[in-house]
Scaffold this motif. Structure first.
Motif, PDB file in Angstrom:
ATOM      1  N   GLU A 121       8.921  27.600  67.185  1.00  0.00           N
ATOM      2  CA  GLU A 121       9.476  26.296  67.567  1.00  0.00           C
ATOM      3  C   GLU A 121       8.396  25.360  68.124  1.00  0.00           C
ATOM      4  OE1 GLU A 121      13.302  24.591  70.095  1.00  0.00           O
ATOM      5  OE2 GLU A 121      12.270  26.381  70.819  1.00  0.00           O
ATOM      6  N   GLY A 122       7.547  25.920  68.983  1.00  0.00           N
ATOM      7  CA  GLY A 122       6.479  25.108  69.589  1.00  0.00           C
ATOM      8  C   GLY A 122       5.505  24.572  68.560  1.00  0.00           C
ATOM      9  N   TYR A 123       5.219  25.385  67.534  1.00  0.00           N
ATOM     10  CA  TYR A 123       4.287  24.934  66.492  1.00  0.00           C
ATOM     11  C   TYR A 123       4.850  23.731  65.739  1.00  0.00           C
ATOM     12  CZ  TYR A 123       2.145  29.522  67.263  1.00  0.00           C
ATOM     13  OH  TYR A 123       1.558  30.626  67.832  1.00  0.00           O
ATOM     14  N   GLU A 124       6.156  23.762  65.533  1.00  0.00           N
ATOM     15  CA  GLU A 124       6.802  22.644  64.834  1.00  0.00           C
ATOM     16  C   GLU A 124       6.771  21.373  65.688  1.00  0.00           C
ATOM     17  OE1 GLU A 124      10.688  23.756  63.389  1.00  0.00           O
ATOM     18  OE2 GLU A 124       9.939  25.689  62.683  1.00  0.00           O
ATOM     19  N   ILE A 125       7.062  21.529  66.992  1.00  0.00           N
ATOM     20  CA  ILE A 125       7.062  20.373  67.900  1.00  0.00           C
ATOM     21  C   ILE A 125       5.668  19.752  67.981  1.00  0.00           C
ATOM     22  CG2 ILE A 125       7.312  19.696  70.345  1.00  0.00           C
ATOM     23  CD1 ILE A 125       9.553  21.883  70.489  1.00  0.00           C
ATOM     24  N   HIS A 126       4.648  20.590  68.026  1.00  0.00           N
ATOM     25  CA  HIS A 126       3.276  20.097  68.167  1.00  0.00           C
ATOM     26  C   HIS A 126       2.588  19.850  66.822  1.00  0.00           C
ATOM     27  CE1 HIS A 126       2.806  20.557  72.581  1.00  0.00           C
ATOM     28  NE2 HIS A 126       3.777  21.437  72.425  1.00  0.00           N
ATOM     29  N   GLY A 127       3.291  20.100  65.730  1.00  0.00           N
ATOM     30  CA  GLY A 127       2.731  19.828  64.402  1.00  0.00           C
ATOM     31  C   GLY A 127       1.607  20.763  64.007  1.00  0.00           C
ATOM     32  N   LEU A 128       1.676  22.020  64.443  1.00  0.00           N
ATOM     33  CA  LEU A 128       0.650  23.009  64.096  1.00  0.00           C
ATOM     34  C   LEU A 128       1.183  23.962  63.029  1.00  0.00           C
ATOM     35  CD1 LEU A 128      -0.450  23.915  67.730  1.00  0.00           C
ATOM     36  CD2 LEU A 128      -1.588  22.319  66.192  1.00  0.00           C
ATOM     37  N   TYR A 129       0.288  24.566  62.290  1.00  0.00           N
ATOM     38  CA  TYR A 129       0.643  25.547  61.260  1.00  0.00           C
ATOM     39  C   TYR A 129       1.782  25.043  60.362  1.00  0.00           C
ATOM     40  CZ  TYR A 129      -2.061  28.631  64.294  1.00  0.00           C
ATOM     41  OH  TYR A 129      -3.053  29.172  65.071  1.00  0.00           O
ATOM     42  N   LYS A 130       1.550  23.901  59.715  1.00  0.00           N
ATOM     43  CA  LYS A 130       2.606  23.310  58.876  1.00  0.00           C
ATOM     44  C   LYS A 130       2.925  24.188  57.665  1.00  0.00           C
ATOM     45  CE  LYS A 130       1.798  18.653  60.483  1.00  0.00           C
ATOM     46  NZ  LYS A 130       1.218  17.334  60.227  1.00  0.00           N
ATOM     47  N   ASN A 131       1.936  24.972  57.267  1.00  0.00           N
ATOM     48  CA  ASN A 131       2.145  25.908  56.173  1.00  0.00           C
ATOM     49  C   ASN A 131       3.004  27.080  56.685  1.00  0.00           C
ATOM     50  OD1 ASN A 131       1.583  28.385  54.673  1.00  0.00           O
ATOM     51  ND2 ASN A 131       0.109  27.161  53.524  1.00  0.00           N
ATOM     52  N   LYS A 132       4.119  27.339  56.004  1.00  0.00           N
ATOM     53  CA  LYS A 132       5.094  28.355  56.449  1.00  0.00           C
ATOM     54  C   LYS A 132       4.467  29.752  56.527  1.00  0.00           C
ATOM     55  CE  LYS A 132       9.705  30.079  55.328  1.00  0.00           C
ATOM     56  NZ  LYS A 132      10.771  30.130  54.320  1.00  0.00           N
ATOM     57  N   LYS A 133       3.604  30.057  55.563  1.00  0.00           N
ATOM     58  CA  LYS A 133       2.967  31.371  55.514  1.00  0.00           C
ATOM     59  C   LYS A 133       2.029  31.567  56.715  1.00  0.00           C
ATOM     60  CE  LYS A 133       0.743  34.424  52.151  1.00  0.00           C
ATOM     61  NZ  LYS A 133       0.054  34.503  50.843  1.00  0.00           N
ATOM     62  N   GLU A 134       1.286  30.506  57.052  1.00  0.00           N
ATOM     63  CA  GLU A 134       0.377  30.549  58.199  1.00  0.00           C
ATOM     64  C   GLU A 134       1.143  30.769  59.495  1.00  0.00           C
ATOM     65  OE1 GLU A 134      -2.418  27.342  59.140  1.00  0.00           O
ATOM     66  OE2 GLU A 134      -3.091  27.427  57.076  1.00  0.00           O
ATOM     67  N   ARG A 135       2.262  30.038  59.612  1.00  0.00           N
ATOM     68  CA  ARG A 135       3.079  30.112  60.814  1.00  0.00           C
ATOM     69  C   ARG A 135       3.656  31.522  60.976  1.00  0.00           C
ATOM     70  NH1 ARG A 135       6.005  25.261  60.404  1.00  0.00           N
ATOM     71  NH2 ARG A 135       7.792  26.264  59.459  1.00  0.00           N
ATOM     72  N   GLU A 136       4.110  32.080  59.880  1.00  0.00           N
ATOM     73  CA  GLU A 136       4.695  33.428  59.897  1.00  0.00           C
ATOM     74  C   GLU A 136       3.648  34.467  60.307  1.00  0.00           C
ATOM     75  OE1 GLU A 136       6.707  35.526  56.334  1.00  0.00           O
ATOM     76  OE2 GLU A 136       8.139  34.031  57.054  1.00  0.00           O
ATOM     77  N   ALA A 137       2.438  34.308  59.791  1.00  0.00           N
ATOM     78  CA  ALA A 137       1.346  35.239  60.138  1.00  0.00           C
ATOM     79  C   ALA A 137       1.033  35.167  61.626  1.00  0.00           C
ATOM     80  CB  ALA A 137       0.099  34.893  59.319  1.00  0.00           C
ATOM     81  N   LYS A 138       1.078  33.965  62.188  1.00  0.00           N
ATOM     82  CA  LYS A 138       0.806  33.775  63.618  1.00  0.00           C
ATOM     83  C   LYS A 138       1.906  34.429  64.468  1.00  0.00           C
ATOM     84  CE  LYS A 138      -1.400  32.093  67.188  1.00  0.00           C
ATOM     85  NZ  LYS A 138      -2.692  32.651  67.587  1.00  0.00           N
ATOM     86  N   VAL A 139       3.158  34.299  64.026  1.00  0.00           N
ATOM     87  CA  VAL A 139       4.290  34.915  64.732  1.00  0.00           C
ATOM     88  C   VAL A 139       4.132  36.436  64.740  1.00  0.00           C
ATOM     89  CG1 VAL A 139       6.784  35.375  64.599  1.00  0.00           C
ATOM     90  CG2 VAL A 139       5.939  33.033  64.389  1.00  0.00           C
TER      91      VAL A 139
END
Length: 310
Positions: free
Chosen positions: A111-129
């Protein structure tokens, strides 16, 4: 000594009317160095949590300054506030109430990544999670589950993962283990120490369990009715407590040996009644070794004789 990461100067937070304010935080000052853990202890209702929440700007301070990384938190623009919240995060006391029950763990952590506009790529975001979950002892399969599917200890691990998501410089941990079983408390605190070592994090560790605070903290600050009464290195404060309230608190810490526990005397605390002139003379005074105590000049002269380094 390096420049402090956090400087709290004469912080005040009052609630209620201006005629009869509740002085939850009343002229509190301290610093935290990069990578340091400051333990903030005191009885329930003394203002510990309010101090943490005011520092992170969940409450607007009544007066005083909060300088974080060289900037006054109370004067930041909206853009600067976004950066501030990436560098300072909070772990809340209740692992049940602090997670949205309608969101999966993946949604909570991203959620925080979306609010701050980070890791817009879904795959990147998932890897970070997945990386965050592994860093707190959970696995990537947990990402698709909801908070109610976890135990209290696991939920608090998710709360810690959320706090780590932006790789902050300081985490305010507001009684992060008080709602957990004793066996789980040690696991969570050991994990927090390990994460601190790996990432060079600083903690403001708020708690009332004095033995756990000694274990995790470099320095300890003792709070009573909105005031800081004593602050010093953890070992020094435990071995050489000066303020009567600190002595009273330490006398209440349970001992593992039942024989010594049975014979040990508790020290009751009776607050001093100060005159008007004495109240004006009250301040944090340096006993040496970075050990400060809140007292009048007269008390300082008497107490400094008890303190071994003076």
């Amino acid at each position: 000594m390096s420049k402090p990461l956090l400087e709290v100067k004469h912080l005040k937070k009052y609630f209620g009317s201006s005629n009869h304010p509740v002085r939850a935080v009343d002229d509190v000052s301290f610093t935290i160095q990069p990578g340091e853990t400051l333990g903030l202890v005191g009885e329930s209702g003394c203002g510990k949590s309010t101090t943490g929440r005011t520092i992170i700007n969940l409450y607007e301070p009544t007066d005083g300054e909060v300088i974080f990384d060289g900037k006054d938190v109370t004067k930041l623009s909206n853009k600067e506030m976004k950066q501030f919240y990436q560098n300072m995060q909070m772990i809340f006391q209740d692992p049940y109430a602090s997670l949205n029950p309608r969101m999966t763990v993946k949604e909570i952590l991203s959620e925080g990544y979306e609010i701050h506009g980070l890791y817009k790529n879904k795959k990147e975001r998932e890897a970070k999670v997945h990386e965050l979950l592994e860093s707190v002892g959970l696995n990537k399969e947990h990402a698709s589950r909801y908070p109610h599917e976890f135990s209290g200890g696991q939920r608090q691990r998710i709360g810690i993962a959320r706090a780590l998501s932006f790789d902050p410089k300081l985490i305010i941990a507001d009684e992060p283990i008080s709602a957990l079983d004793v066996s789980i408390q040690a696991q969570v605190v050991n994990m927090m120490k390990e994460i601190q070592k790996e990432r060079g994090l600083a903690y403001l560790f708020i708690a009332h369990d004095l033995s756990m605070v000694k274990y995790i903290s470099d320095r300890i600050a003792v709070m009573y009715k909105g005031k800081l009464l004593e602050i010093g290195e953890a070992d020094d404060l435990y071995q050489n407590p000066v303020h009567p309230y600190t002595k009273s608190l330490l006398s209440a810490v349970p001992q593992p040996d039942p024989e010594s526990e049975k014979e040990r005397q508790r020290i009751p605390y009776t607050p001093t009644e100060y005159s008007e002139s004495d109240e004006e003379d009250l301040m944090l005074r340096d006993l040496g070794n970075g050990h400060f105590v809140y007292c009048t000049t007269k008390e300082f002269e008497a107490w400094s004789k008890e303190y071994p380094t003076v």
